[in-house]
Scaffold this motif. Structure first.
Motif, PDB file in Angstrom:
ATOM      1  N   ASN A 191      23.876  40.303 -10.329  1.00 32.11           N
ATOM      2  CA  ASN A 191      24.234  39.316  -9.312  1.00 32.11           C
ATOM      3  C   ASN A 191      25.037  39.899  -8.161  1.00 32.11           C
ATOM      4  N   LYS A 192      25.288  41.214  -8.199  1.00 30.00           N
ATOM      5  CA  LYS A 192      25.916  41.875  -7.057  1.00 30.00           C
ATOM      6  C   LYS A 192      24.867  42.390  -6.079  1.00 30.00           C
ATOM      7  N   ASN A 193      23.599  42.341  -6.500  1.00 27.35           N
ATOM      8  CA  ASN A 193      22.501  42.845  -5.684  1.00 27.35           C
ATOM      9  C   ASN A 193      21.903  41.692  -4.896  1.00 27.35           C
ATOM     10  N   GLU A 194      22.254  41.616  -3.620  1.00 23.53           N
ATOM     11  CA  GLU A 194      21.817  40.515  -2.776  1.00 23.53           C
ATOM     12  C   GLU A 194      20.294  40.492  -2.625  1.00 23.53           C
ATOM     13  N   LYS A 195      19.681  41.663  -2.490  1.00 21.01           N
ATOM     14  CA  LYS A 195      18.219  41.712  -2.323  1.00 21.01           C
ATOM     15  C   LYS A 195      17.511  41.206  -3.577  1.00 21.01           C
ATOM     16  N   ALA A 196      18.067  41.531  -4.744  1.00 17.70           N
ATOM     17  CA  ALA A 196      17.444  41.077  -5.987  1.00 17.70           C
ATOM     18  C   ALA A 196      17.446  39.549  -6.055  1.00 17.70           C
ATOM     19  N   PHE A 197      18.541  38.940  -5.627  1.00 18.54           N
ATOM     20  CA  PHE A 197      18.622  37.484  -5.633  1.00 18.54           C
ATOM     21  C   PHE A 197      17.656  36.888  -4.622  1.00 18.54           C
ATOM     22  N   SER A 198      17.585  37.493  -3.437  1.00 19.57           N
ATOM     23  CA  SER A 198      16.667  37.015  -2.403  1.00 19.57           C
ATOM     24  C   SER A 198      15.220  37.127  -2.863  1.00 19.57           C
ATOM     25  N   ASP A 199      14.886  38.245  -3.485  1.00 24.31           N
ATOM     26  CA  ASP A 199      13.513  38.444  -3.982  1.00 24.31           C
ATOM     27  C   ASP A 199      13.172  37.436  -5.073  1.00 24.31           C
ATOM     28  N   LEU A 200      14.150  37.113  -5.902  1.00 27.19           N
ATOM     29  CA  LEU A 200      13.919  36.151  -6.973  1.00 27.19           C
ATOM     30  C   LEU A 200      13.606  34.769  -6.406  1.00 27.19           C
ATOM     31  N   ILE A 201      14.312  34.381  -5.359  1.00 29.21           N
ATOM     32  CA  ILE A 201      14.025  33.103  -4.709  1.00 29.21           C
ATOM     33  C   ILE A 201      12.625  33.125  -4.095  1.00 29.21           C
ATOM     34  N   THR A 202      12.281  34.228  -3.441  1.00 31.13           N
ATOM     35  CA  THR A 202      10.956  34.346  -2.825  1.00 31.13           C
ATOM     36  C   THR A 202       9.851  34.250  -3.868  1.00 31.13           C
ATOM     37  N   ASN A 203      10.017  34.948  -4.972  1.00 32.90           N
ATOM     38  CA  ASN A 203       9.001  34.926  -6.029  1.00 32.90           C
ATOM     39  C   ASN A 203       8.886  33.540  -6.660  1.00 32.90           C
ATOM     40  N   THR A 204      10.019  32.903  -6.855  1.00 34.84           N
ATOM     41  CA  THR A 204      10.003  31.563  -7.439  1.00 34.84           C
ATOM     42  C   THR A 204       9.361  30.566  -6.483  1.00 34.84           C
ATOM     43  N   SER A 205       9.629  30.727  -5.190  1.00 31.58           N
ATOM     44  CA  SER A 205       9.018  29.856  -4.189  1.00 31.58           C
ATOM     45  C   SER A 205       7.499  29.984  -4.211  1.00 31.58           C
ATOM     46  N   ALA A 206       7.007  31.206  -4.411  1.00 30.97           N
ATOM     47  CA  ALA A 206       5.559  31.432  -4.484  1.00 30.97           C
ATOM     48  C   ALA A 206       4.966  30.737  -5.707  1.00 30.97           C
ATOM     49  N   ILE A 207       5.688  30.763  -6.824  1.00 34.14           N
ATOM     50  CA  ILE A 207       5.237  30.066  -8.036  1.00 34.14           C
ATOM     51  C   ILE A 207       5.149  28.564  -7.777  1.00 34.14           C
ATOM     52  N   ILE A 208       6.139  28.024  -7.078  1.00 35.88           N
ATOM     53  CA  ILE A 208       6.142  26.598  -6.761  1.00 35.88           C
ATOM     54  C   ILE A 208       4.959  26.243  -5.870  1.00 35.88           C
ATOM     55  N   ASP A 209       4.663  27.091  -4.887  1.00 35.80           N
ATOM     56  CA  ASP A 209       3.526  26.842  -4.002  1.00 35.80           C
ATOM     57  C   ASP A 209       2.220  26.788  -4.798  1.00 35.80           C
ATOM     58  N   ARG A 210       2.052  27.717  -5.737  1.00 29.53           N
ATOM     59  CA  ARG A 210       0.845  27.712  -6.567  1.00 29.53           C
ATOM     60  C   ARG A 210       0.793  26.461  -7.432  1.00 29.53           C
ATOM     61  N   TYR A 211       1.944  26.069  -7.929  1.00 28.67           N
ATOM     62  CA  TYR A 211       2.039  24.853  -8.761  1.00 28.67           C
ATOM     63  C   TYR A 211       1.619  23.624  -7.963  1.00 28.67           C
ATOM     64  N   LEU A 212       2.079  23.538  -6.726  1.00 30.84           N
ATOM     65  CA  LEU A 212       1.744  22.402  -5.888  1.00 30.84           C
ATOM     66  C   LEU A 212       0.252  22.381  -5.539  1.00 30.84           C
ATOM     67  N   ALA A 213      -0.347  23.557  -5.443  1.00 29.09           N
ATOM     68  CA  ALA A 213      -1.750  23.658  -5.066  1.00 29.09           C
ATOM     69  C   ALA A 213      -2.697  23.361  -6.223  1.00 29.09           C
ATOM     70  N   THR A 214      -2.175  23.381  -7.441  1.00 28.90           N
ATOM     71  CA  THR A 214      -3.001  23.127  -8.625  1.00 28.90           C
ATOM     72  C   THR A 214      -3.340  21.645  -8.714  1.00 28.90           C
ATOM     73  N   PRO A 215      -4.616  21.299  -8.973  1.00 30.24           N
ATOM     74  CA  PRO A 215      -4.967  19.871  -9.104  1.00 30.24           C
ATOM     75  C   PRO A 215      -4.096  19.180 -10.134  1.00 30.24           C
ATOM     76  N   ASP A 216      -3.704  17.942  -9.836  1.00 35.45           N
ATOM     77  CA  ASP A 216      -2.775  17.241 -10.707  1.00 35.45           C
ATOM     78  C   ASP A 216      -3.450  16.127 -11.506  1.00 35.45           C
ATOM     79  N   ASP A 217      -4.735  16.235 -11.708  1.00 39.02           N
ATOM     80  CA  ASP A 217      -5.459  15.166 -12.410  1.00 39.02           C
ATOM     81  C   ASP A 217      -5.663  15.471 -13.885  1.00 39.02           C
ATOM     82  N   GLY A 218      -4.925  16.537 -14.387  1.00 36.81           N
ATOM     83  CA  GLY A 218      -5.095  16.902 -15.787  1.00 36.81           C
ATOM     84  C   GLY A 218      -4.307  16.037 -16.719  1.00 36.81           C
TER      85      GLY A 218
END
Length: 278
Positions: free
Chosen positions: A251-278
């Motif tokens: 948690n002292k590595n600012e870039k690691a935290f920033s990258d983690l947010i970016t990667n998680t945001s990408a996961i959320i985008d994929r989640y939102l794009a997945t059809p929700d009729d299942g």
């Protein structure tokens, strides 16, 4: 439109890394001194955690008593038998200064703003910030979201108008139960009209990123909390549950935290794009 997807964010250690840094020994010592708690006998981080925070955690995080009051009562009970020597007002003032400082240092990282704003505008998705916290935290979190221009409401307010697309702040102190309790999720499901949810995405550090002096971050408790939370979500929603651990290795590595947010945001985008009729 009734939500078909649910995204659950943890607060401390996930949306707010700053709140976990408050408990670092050097910084905590500074806050104990500046608030006046050190003059009252809370002279070290170990005293703060072991004699004040940990013993009062359940009461403080599942009732409306509040952090200030449980801290004030605990200090009075264990450090001062003769209240004519140290006034109740002095203890109360020191506890208030400390708690206000702690909560003020618990802001949501601004890099989450685009994600939260996007979820606000997605009618088929319900976004909940679920946190085990003190009663005072709800107002602070709502203010932090307002500063990020994210529409938000407390769980109690949202349950009075379940059709809202606001981000919901669900605090254990408001609901009366921790996140590892079935009732926490049942209250939210029923109160927010989420019987139609079929997909759940959980983004949580499960306490791993919390202050290391805090019993809440003990490794065995972290793993148990993860298992319990996923199991409860499966039981309550009868839905597909995906857990995304938001674990910060350094948690002292600012870039690691920033990258983690970016990667998680990408996961959320994929989640939102997945059809929700299942």
């Amino acid at each position: 439109m009734l939500p078909r997807k649910l995204i659950i964010f943890d607060y401390s250690g996930t949306l707010s890394l700053e709140s976990t840094l408050f408990g670092r020994p050097g910084y905590l010592m500074k806050q104990l001194k500046e608030s006046g708690l050190m003059d009252l006998g809370v002279t070290s981080p170990s005293i703060s955690w072991e004699q004040i925070v940990n013993p009062t955690w359940v009461e403080g995080s599942t009732t409306q008593v509040g952090y200030k009051k449980v801290m004030e009562d605990r200090i009075s009970a264990i450090l001062y038998q003769n209240m004519s020597i140290v006034s109740c007002v002095k203890i109360s003032d020191a506890a208030s200064l400390f708690v206000d400082s702690y909560l003020s240092h618990s802001r949501i990282d601004g890099r989450w703003q685009p994600v939260l704003d996007k979820l606000n505008r997605h009618p088929s998705v319900r976004a909940i910030i679920a946190t085990d916290h003190y009663a005072e935290a709800t107002g602070y979190i709502l203010q932090f979201l307002k500063e990020l221009h994210v529409q938000a409401a407390s769980a109690k307010v949202a349950m009075a108008a379940p059709g809202s697309t606001s981000v919901i702040v669900a605090n254990s102190a408001d609901l009366g139960f921790h996140k590892d309790n079935l009732r926490f999720w049942e209250i939210l499901k029923n109160g927010l009209n989420m019987g139609g949810v079929r997909h759940v995405l959980l983004i949580d550090d499960f306490g791993c990123n919390e202050q290391k002096g805090n019993s809440y971050s003990a490794p065995e408790k972290v793993e148990q909390r993860k298992r319990d939370t996923v199991r409860l979500l499966l039981e309550v929603f009868s839905a597909e549950v995906e857990a995304i651990p938001f674990i910060i290795e350094d948690n002292k590595n600012e870039k690691a935290f920033s990258d983690l947010i970016t990667n998680t945001s990408a996961i959320i985008d994929r989640y939102l794009a997945t059809p929700d009729d299942g």
